[in-house]
Design an enzyme around this catalytic site. Structure first.
Site, PDB file in Angstrom:
ATOM      1  N   HIS A   1      48.856  52.494  48.158  1.00  0.00           N
ATOM      2  CA  HIS A   1      48.254  52.323  49.483  1.00  0.00           C
ATOM      3  C   HIS A   1      48.545  50.913  49.981  1.00  0.00           C
ATOM      4  CE1 HIS A   1      45.425  50.502  46.687  1.00  0.00           C
ATOM      5  NE2 HIS A   1      44.922  49.814  47.706  1.00  0.00           N
TER       6      HIS A   1
ATOM      7  N   ASP B   1      46.417  47.707  52.239  1.00  0.00           N
ATOM      8  CA  ASP B   1      45.015  47.349  52.416  1.00  0.00           C
ATOM      9  C   ASP B   1      44.546  47.275  53.862  1.00  0.00           C
ATOM     10  OD1 ASP B   1      44.507  47.261  49.732  1.00  0.00           O
ATOM     11  OD2 ASP B   1      44.819  45.106  49.530  1.00  0.00           O
TER      12      ASP B   1
ATOM     13  N   HIS C   1      50.859  49.081  47.211  1.00  0.00           N
ATOM     14  CA  HIS C   1      50.548  48.807  45.818  1.00  0.00           C
ATOM     15  C   HIS C   1      49.589  49.849  45.274  1.00  0.00           C
ATOM     16  CE1 HIS C   1      47.472  46.822  48.275  1.00  0.00           C
ATOM     17  NE2 HIS C   1      46.632  47.052  47.264  1.00  0.00           N
TER      18      HIS C   1
ATOM     19  N   ARG D   1      39.167  48.260  32.122  1.00  0.00           N
ATOM     20  CA  ARG D   1      39.906  47.234  32.860  1.00  0.00           C
ATOM     21  C   ARG D   1      38.962  46.618  33.894  1.00  0.00           C
ATOM     22  NH1 ARG D   1      42.748  47.146  37.866  1.00  0.00           N
ATOM     23  NH2 ARG D   1      44.907  46.405  37.819  1.00  0.00           N
TER      24      ARG D   1
END
Length: 673
Positions: free
Chosen positions: A545, A547, A617, A627
């Site tokens: 996508h 941002d 990204h 994570r």
């Protein structure tokens, strides 16, 4: 009165009455039947009625286009400008269209479809029902087809995206089943042509670009034919508010003219988008001139370059290309007549539209403000839409709002530059290490384990991006609230606040921004692989996508429109650990497939980048472990500063000045993602 006209009037009046010769059922009735069957779990009937509704909808549209064009040719307007002859042609054309449409659609010629149903078909809602019905009937190939068609116009629909990923893994479902049943031929050919162009197949690309042009001009004719139907503007009722015949006619004609001008926008807008593709029609000739050049066909290259200049006569790069082609060929050429005629008509319509807007007054002027602002452009644009032309070197890219600078000081001792934009194969990208220490990472991870909540920032959805991972998050303000209440150490809450400020200052300095970078949203987040759900995963932890815009890989575009956070300018991710499997951060091309750079998270590592379509990204699947990171988004516009951040600033300032707080401290966390 003209004798022929008097004789013809009874024929005209009889043609208005429906003959019921057609047998086509109204598509809204079929649609209602399908929806009712869906909620009764009668999925066979859902498919029968919904496919019938879609077919009826297509046939009604095609019939109106065919009949209006045929009757227009059969009864052209006389050039003598005699009132009687003019209205003779108008009445004959109206009778012809009524009769033609009735013969095909019958009662639908007088049937009024509600605006809600029209919008449902425009948004492709029937395909959502269809994919669920086909799924229940265990026909995954047809379900995949319906889901793909729906998703093309509704790419923000998360559940449908997941369904599509599941269909790809089902037996009996092949790549050929993922087709867009509502694809517009001119856009389909253009997209395929761009793909061949990008691969260097210039012969194949030119053939498809030429096909796209043929389909575009055909679609333009069809769109304009559909504009000949009833028109409606807010606050207008042309049958009541005027008394003069010619004023009524001119008002309606001006509305039709406005509709026809909207065809330019409509044909350049992909399904589900609000914004048209920039420079859409001229872009065909831009691609063609360079593709023909690469294919060694300079005659065609010169012709296409000159055609492009009809739309943008002042474009220096294209003038230089045309001069080069002339020099190589030893002679000049003419632009394509089809495009020249199109622009001549376009300019004439603009003049008429400006006259019509004066007749209709202020209310109509507001209704056509887009058209007037678009076509009342400075000399040099040649009256074309105020799109930005691109160079022929490749495809459209979105640039950062700031000048593309980087390499400013990193401000804090120990912070190391690992890779710049060039090393990361893009623009406005940076990878840094040792932004924070191991001890600080450990403290922030411990804070995350205490304060984060499942689905925070995503309306409580525990797995907003993939069902194979659990997502947890917390905002700065919420963390300070916990610190104030003694539920976490205030030192740790302050560390989160100060770490995000450190990241903001580094990004602002490194990219040499000319104004203050403000927080848009700050989030302490963790993604955890769900045990027992990691075998044979082929999805991403976070899909590809951008941002601040809606990524559209098929169109090679990123649409800066809601629901995207269009005011975000820069983004950063500060990682807190690396002891997990998978979870690499990746940059891609705008196709959302070609990976241009990959970043393996570890404590103190930060990746920063501009938020637009130049930096698509995503995150690879986290297949084991957890994570954690501090996710940050920034804006250059102070009007869009994060409200919670301003409140957090006040809390920290109060703490620093040793103010005494009562029980009514106003801290009100609010989801923003």
């Amino acid at each position: 009165m003209d004798g022929n006209l008097l004789i013809f009037l009874p024929v005209l009046l009889s043609a208005v009455s429906p003959s019921s010769a057609g047998v086509l059922e109204p598509y809204d009735v079929l649609y209602d039947n399908a929806v009712e069957a869906f909620y009764s779990a009668d999925y066979e009937s859902v498919v029968r009625y919904m496919e019938g509704a879609l077919s009826s909808h297509r046939q009604v549209r095609a019939t109106r286009v065919r009949c209006r064009l045929r009757c227009q040719d059969q009864h052209p307007l006389d050039e003598s400008f005699s009132d009687l002859r003019f209205f003779d042609s108008v009445l004959r054309r109206a009778a012809c269209m009524n009769k033609c449409i009735e013969e095909k659609v019958g009662t639908q010629s007088l049937h009024k479809v509600s605006e809600d149903v029209v919008q449902d078909f425009n948004r492709r809602i029937p395909y959502n029902y269809l994919q669920q019905a086909y799924q229940k009937l265990q026909r995954p190939d047809k379900a995949a087809e319906a889901a793909h068609t729906y998703f093309q116009a509704n790419p923000e629909h998360v559940e449908m995206g997941r369904d599509l990923e599941q269909y790809k893994n089902l037996q009996g479902v092949e790549e050929t089943h993922f087709v867009d049943r509502e694809a517009r031929p001119h856009q389909r050919s253009f997209t395929a042509a761009v793909q061949l162009y990008d691969k260097g197949d210039y012969d194949g690309a030119t053939a498809l670009f030429e096909e796209a042009l043929v389909e575009y001009y055909k679609a333009d004719v069809d769109c304009r034919a559909l504009c000949q139907g009833p028109q409606k503007f807010e606050g207008q009722d042309h049958l009541r508010y005027r008394y003069s015949l010619h004023e009524v006619v001119s008002d309606h004609f001006t509305q039709v003219l406005h509709c026809e001008h909207e065809c330019v926008r409509d044909l350049a807008t992909r399904p589900g988008r609000l914004s048209p593709m920039e420079n859409y029609l001229p872009l065909h000739y831009d691609y063609l001139q360079f593709a023909y050049f690469k294919a060694g066909r300079l005659e065609e290259a010169l012709q296409c370059a000159l055609t492009y200049l009809l739309f943008h006569e002042g474009e220096e790069f294209m003038k230089e290309n045309a001069d080069y082609y002339r020099e190589e060929l030893g002679h000049d050429a003419e632009p394509r007549e089809k495009a020249a005629w199109y622009l001549r008509r376009h300019k004439q319509e603009l003049k008429l539209l400006l006259i019509g807007s004066k007749i209709m007054g202020a209310e109509f002027t507001e209704g056509v403000s887009y058209v007037l602002s678009t076509f009342s452009v400075p000399s040099g644009t040649d009256g074309w839409m105020e799109y930005v032309p691109i160079s022929h070197k490749k495809n459209v890219t979105v640039t950062s709002p700031q000048s593309l600078k980087e390499g400013g000081p990193l401000l804090y001792e120990g912070v190391q530059l690992v890779q710049n934009s060039a090393a990361l194969n893009g623009t406005q990208r940076v990878l840094l290490d040792q932004v924070i220490s191991e001890e600080e990472c450990a403290e922030l991870r411990q804070l995350a384990h205490t304060v984060t909540m499942a689905g925070d920032g995503y309306k409580g959805r525990m797995s907003p991006h993939t069902p194979n991972e659990r997502f947890e998050g917390a905002s700065v303000l919420k963390t300070l609230q916990h610190g104030f209440e003694g539920r976490v150490p205030m030192r740790s809450a302050r560390l989160f606040y100060e770490t995000s400020e450190r990241a903001r200052r580094i990004i602002e300095s490194y990219f040499v921004l000319n104004s203050t970078l403000h927080f848009s949203y700050t989030h302490l987040v963790c993604r955890t692989a769900i045990k027992g759900q990691q075998d044979h995963r082929n999805d991403l932890s976070h899909p590809i996508h951008a941002d601040n815009c809606l990524l559209d890989p098929d169109a090679n575009e990123c649409w800066k429109e809601p629901p995207a956070y269009t005011n975000r300018d820069y983004s950063a991710l500060l990682y807190l650990n690396g002891d997990f499997e998978g979870g690499e951060f990746i940059f891609t091309e705008m196709d959302a497939k070609t990976v241009t750079a990959s970043v393996k998270p570890k404590c103190g590592r930060m990746v920063g980048f501009s938020s637009g379509g130049e930096n698509p990204h995503g995150v690879k699947a986290v297949t084991s472990g957890q994570r954690c990171a501090v996710a940050l988004w920034f804006t250059l516009n102070p009007l869009y500063r994060e409200l919670e951040r301003l409140q957090a600033d006040e809390v920290v300032q109060a703490l620093d000045t040793q103010h005494v707080f009562g029980q009514g401290l106003n801290i009100n966390p609010k989801d923003e993602l």
